[in-house]
Design a protein around this motif. Structure first.
Motif, mmCIF file in Angstrom:
data_model
loop_
_atom_site.group_PDB
_atom_site.id
_atom_site.type_symbol
_atom_site.label_atom_id
_atom_site.label_comp_id
_atom_site.label_asym_id
_atom_site.label_seq_id
_atom_site.Cartn_x
_atom_site.Cartn_y
_atom_site.Cartn_z
ATOM 1 N N GLU A 157 -24.978 -1.714 -0.858
ATOM 2 C CA GLU A 157 -24.385 -3.263 -1.021
ATOM 3 C C GLU A 157 -24.334 -3.757 -2.526
ATOM 4 O OE1 GLU A 157 -24.834 -7.793 0.776
ATOM 5 O OE2 GLU A 157 -26.091 -6.153 1.426
ATOM 6 N N THR A 159 -22.995 -6.764 -5.306
ATOM 7 C CA THR A 159 -22.298 -8.118 -5.705
ATOM 8 C C THR A 159 -21.506 -7.877 -6.929
ATOM 9 O OG1 THR A 159 -24.342 -9.290 -4.838
ATOM 10 C CG2 THR A 159 -23.209 -10.575 -5.956
ATOM 11 N N TYR A 180 -20.082 -5.858 0.419
ATOM 12 C CA TYR A 180 -20.038 -6.423 -0.921
ATOM 13 C C TYR A 180 -20.023 -7.830 -0.664
ATOM 14 C CZ TYR A 180 -14.995 -7.096 0.190
ATOM 15 O OH TYR A 180 -13.930 -7.482 0.855
ATOM 16 N N SER A 181 -20.254 -8.645 -1.801
ATOM 17 C CA SER A 181 -19.968 -10.212 -1.920
ATOM 18 C C SER A 181 -19.740 -10.270 -3.345
ATOM 19 C CB SER A 181 -21.405 -10.732 -1.680
ATOM 20 O OG SER A 181 -22.405 -10.599 -2.260
#
Length: 241
Positions: A157, A159, A180-181
Motif C-alpha cells: 500500500e 500514499t 493507494y491513497s
C-alpha cells in the motif's frame, strides 16, 4: 538546537524556525508570486514575530533539490548567503525526502511525486520502520509510468503526495494495482517544518556542510541546457551529412 529551514524547490515557498524539536514558527505560501519576491520577506516576518536572533542559530536547513531550477537557485543562494554571513553550517535536505517526511510515522509506503514536466516526475520511495525514516528508492527523475510500475512491483500500500498528484492522479488511478491513497491538503505539499525536522535527524548523523560547500542538486539539465544540447547535436548531424 535552533534551525532555520527554507524550501522553495517547487510551487510552494516555505520557511520555518524550530527550537529543540518545537515548531516555533512556520510560514508557507502557495500563490502566484516568484520565490524571489516572497522568501526574504517571509524570513523577516518570522524573525520579527518570534524575536529570534539569527546569530544564535545552530544551522540553516534547505531543500537542496531536485525541483524547480529557479526555485532551487533562490533557496540555495538564500541559505548560502545567510550561512556565510552568520558563519553557520548548512544542512542540505534532499527535496523528495523532505516532502516524504511530511507523513512521518505513517504505516504505508510513501511516494512523493513532483511534476518535472515532459511526463516526468521527481520521486522516490520511503517508509517509517520502527519510527525510523527509511529510503526504499532514492530520489530520481523518471516517467510517471516508471514509478507506477515500480510501486506495483513493490506490492505494498502506498500514499502519494506532492504537486505531481493533481497532474497525474488519473494515470495513477488507472494503472496502479496496489491499494493507494493521496495525502490530505495540509500534508500534500512542501513544508519547511518537515525540512527542519529531518534536518535535525541529519545533524545528529553529521550530515552537514559549510555554506561555501553548499550547492543545489538538479538531477537533470535545465530546459536551456537541454535546448543547447539538442542544438549542438543537430549541428553535428548536419556537419556529418
Amino acid at each position: 538546537m535552533k534551525i532555520l529551514a527554507i524550501d522553495s524547490s517547487g510551487l510552494v515557498a516555505s520557511v520555518a524556525f524550530v527550537n529543540d524539536g518545537t515548531m516555533v514558527a512556520e510560514y508557507t505560501t502557495n500563490f502566484k508570486k516568484t520565490h524571489s519576491q516572497t522568501l526574504l520577506p517571509m524570513i523577516d516576518t518570522i524573525v520579527q514575530m518570534t524575536g529570534i536572533d539569527l546569530k544564535e542559530l545552530d544551522a540553516i536547513a534547505v531543500a537542496a533539490g531536485p525541483g524547480s531550477f529557479t526555485g532551487l537557485r533562490i533557496g540555495s543562494s538564500t541559505a548560502k548567503g545567510l550561512g556565510l554571513a552568520l558563519k553557520k553550517p548548512i544542512i542540505s535536505v534532499p527535496t523528495v525526502e523532505g516532502l516524504a517526511y511530511n507523513l512521518c510515522g505513517i504505516s504505508t509506503v510513501i511516494c512523493p511525486i513532483m511534476d518535472a514536466r515532459r511526463n516526468q516526475v521527481y520521486t522516490g520511495l520511503y517508509e517509517f520502520k520502527e519510527k525510523e525514516f527509511q529510503i526504499l528508492a532514492d530520489q530520481k527523475a523518471v516517467s510517471i509510468d516508471e514509478i507506477i510500475e515500480e510501486v506495483n512491483l513493490l506490492g505494498r500500500e502506498v500514499t502519494f503526495l506532492g504537486d505531481g498528484v493533481p497532474v497525474f492522479k488519473e494515470q495513477i488511478k488507472e494503472k496502479l494495482k496496489v491499494p493507494y491513497s493521496f495525502a490530505p491538503a495540509h500534508m500534500a505539499m512542501q513544508r519547511a517544518g518537515a525540512v527542519a525536522a529531518l534536518a535535525a535527524v541529519y545533524w545528529e548523523k553529521g550530515k552537514i556542510e559549510t555554506a561555501a560547500e553548499h550547492k543545489p542538486v538538479y538531477l537533470r539539465l535545465s530546459q536551456a541546457e537541454r535546448e543547447l544540447q539538442e542544438k549542438k547535436k543537430k549541428e553535428r548531424e548536419h556537419g556529418n551529412s
